[in-house]
Each structure stands twice: as structure tokens, then as C-alpha cells.
Design a protein around this motif. Sequence first.
Motif, short mmCIF file in Angstrom:
data_model
loop_
_atom_site.label_atom_id
_atom_site.label_comp_id
_atom_site.label_asym_id
_atom_site.label_seq_id
_atom_site.Cartn_x
_atom_site.Cartn_y
_atom_site.Cartn_z
N UNK A 44 0.83 -1.20 0.00
CA UNK A 44 0.00 0.00 0.00
C UNK A 44 0.87 1.26 0.00
N UNK A 45 1.98 1.23 0.69
CA UNK A 45 2.90 2.37 0.66
C UNK A 45 3.45 2.60 -0.74
N UNK A 56 10.18 2.11 -5.73
CA UNK A 56 10.96 0.89 -6.00
C UNK A 56 11.36 0.19 -4.69
N UNK A 57 11.74 0.98 -3.69
CA UNK A 57 12.15 0.39 -2.41
C UNK A 57 10.99 -0.35 -1.76
N UNK A 58 9.80 0.27 -1.75
CA UNK A 58 8.65 -0.37 -1.14
C UNK A 58 8.22 -1.62 -1.92
N UNK A 64 9.86 -9.05 -0.72
CA UNK A 64 10.60 -9.85 0.27
C UNK A 64 9.68 -10.32 1.39
N UNK A 65 8.72 -9.46 1.80
CA UNK A 65 7.82 -9.85 2.89
C UNK A 65 6.86 -10.95 2.44
N UNK A 90 1.50 -4.58 -9.70
CA UNK A 90 2.45 -3.57 -9.22
C UNK A 90 3.85 -3.77 -9.79
N UNK A 91 4.38 -4.98 -9.67
CA UNK A 91 5.76 -5.21 -10.12
C UNK A 91 5.86 -5.11 -11.64
N UNK A 92 4.95 -5.76 -12.35
CA UNK A 92 5.00 -5.73 -13.82
C UNK A 92 4.81 -4.31 -14.35
N UNK A 93 3.91 -3.54 -13.72
CA UNK A 93 3.66 -2.17 -14.18
C UNK A 93 4.86 -1.27 -13.97
#
Length: 287
Positions: A44-45, A56-58, A64-65, A90-93
Motif C-alpha cells: 500500500x505504501x 521501488x524500495x517499497x 521480500x515480505x 504492481x511489479x509488472x507495471x
Amino acid sequence: MASASSAADAISLLQKAAGQYAEVARLRPDFYPAQAMWADCLQELAHRVSDPQQHRVFLQSARERFAAAAQCPGATWKLYHDWARFLATDVAAATPNAQERSAALDEATKRIEKGLELASFSGDRAKLECLWGMCLFRLAEESASPTKQRELYEQAAAKFEGATKVESEAKTARTYNVWGLALLRLAKLSRNRMLIHQAIERLLTALEKDPNLPDTHYNLACAYAVGGQPQQAMQHLRVCLQHDDPQHTFRAAASSDPDLGSLWTAPEFREMVEPPKLPSAGEPAIR
């Protein structure tokens, strides 16, 4: 969580919650609820921050979580569903490279397979199957191989059909919209006109469930145009453009979409798609 009065407040609350879950996970690394909720907060962050580096960090932290939560006793099918959706959306976009997007989608399908091993109820399995269909459709869109595309569109259509046969909750407008588009793509690749009719049926079902979907109207315009029914195509294109976004996404797409190529020379099409002509200097505007 308390209601947030602003975006900054929401981010602050999410960071506080993430910190609390992190502390619980530090004390009990195998406590599944803490790891899973921590992943949700990080995801969500990532949605809420505007800084690309923070985003990218979130995303990486959430990734990882999810992996850590999956190692805990008590991990459920829903974790794998949410993990797969996170990877597929999220990741693919956030990935500009087609090969990396496909890798994220491939990883999502593996998480779905694991989720299906854990899901006991038909409704839970149908949600996973629908998500699998979405991933397969997007993998087809990323592929440059017509043979591979055909295979993936067929698999996506089969997933949607299987899910909607066993679970009414799977019968959403979004499911039927993507299903119809997969059949349209497959019809063009296989030169099968019967599949065009099936695509139109699925897209019309999507509109029955939600008539205010401009992308479904656009897809129907394409299907009717490819199927040689220009009047129906024009009708749905007009409705779509009435709901177009401020950037005129669909108007821009229609001007170069080969699916609508048979309409390009029609005056009605040009009237809909071309921007209104501004009066030249010294010429009074028509009122």
C-alpha cells in the motif's frame, strides 16, 4: 487504522503500522499474520508514494515480505493470490522492460499454482483461476511470437471458462471483458470467424454486468469491425468516446488501431475521432 485526512497522513499511518508488524516479525519471524500484514502495508505504501526511488524500495520490500510470509506455518491460498496479484500488477507495471515484465508474470503464475494446492473451496479456486487467466492474457500481449500468443490466449480463455462455470463470483465484468478480448486476439491469429462471435458474446456479457466500461465498448467496436459489422462498431465506439478520459486515450488509439481500419474512411469515424477544428485567425467562432 484511523482515517487519514491527507495523503501524507495515510503514508505516516501505514509506515507506523509497518513498523509495528516489523517489530512483531522480529520477535517471532515465523508468525504468519505479522509477515502477511507487513507485506500488505508495504504494498500500500508503494501505491501512495510519489517518489520513484521510494516506490521501488517499497515494491522490493513488499516482495521480500511476501516471500517471508510464505515460509511461515499457516500460510494460506489468499497469501499466494495476493502475492501473485502484486507481481502481475504492481511489479509488472513498474518494469519498463518487456522481458522483465514477462518474468514477473511468469513468477505470478507459479504463485497461483501454489495457491491452488492450498485452496479447498471452489470459490477460492475460481479467484485464483481468474487471476491466472489475466496473467496468461498479459503474457500473450508481451510475446512477440504468434505461435506463443495463440497458445497463451487459448490457455487464458480456458481459465476464464473454467472459473465462471464453477463460481458465480468469478462472473465479473472485468473477467468477461478480458476473456472477450483474448478470444478476439485468438480469432485474428487463427482466422476463425466463429471466435469473433464468441468474443462479442463475452464482451456483451461484460456490458450487461457493467454498462459504463469504456474499454469494453472499445473492444466491442474492434470485434464488430473485425467481424464486418461497421454500424455496431460505430455505435460502441461512439459510446466509448463519450466516456473517454481527459488524455483522449481511446480517441488516439482508434486512429491507428488496425482492428478499426475498415472504419477509417467513413465520415462518421473521422467526425468522432478527429479533434474539433478551431476557427482560423479572424474567423468568428460558430455559436
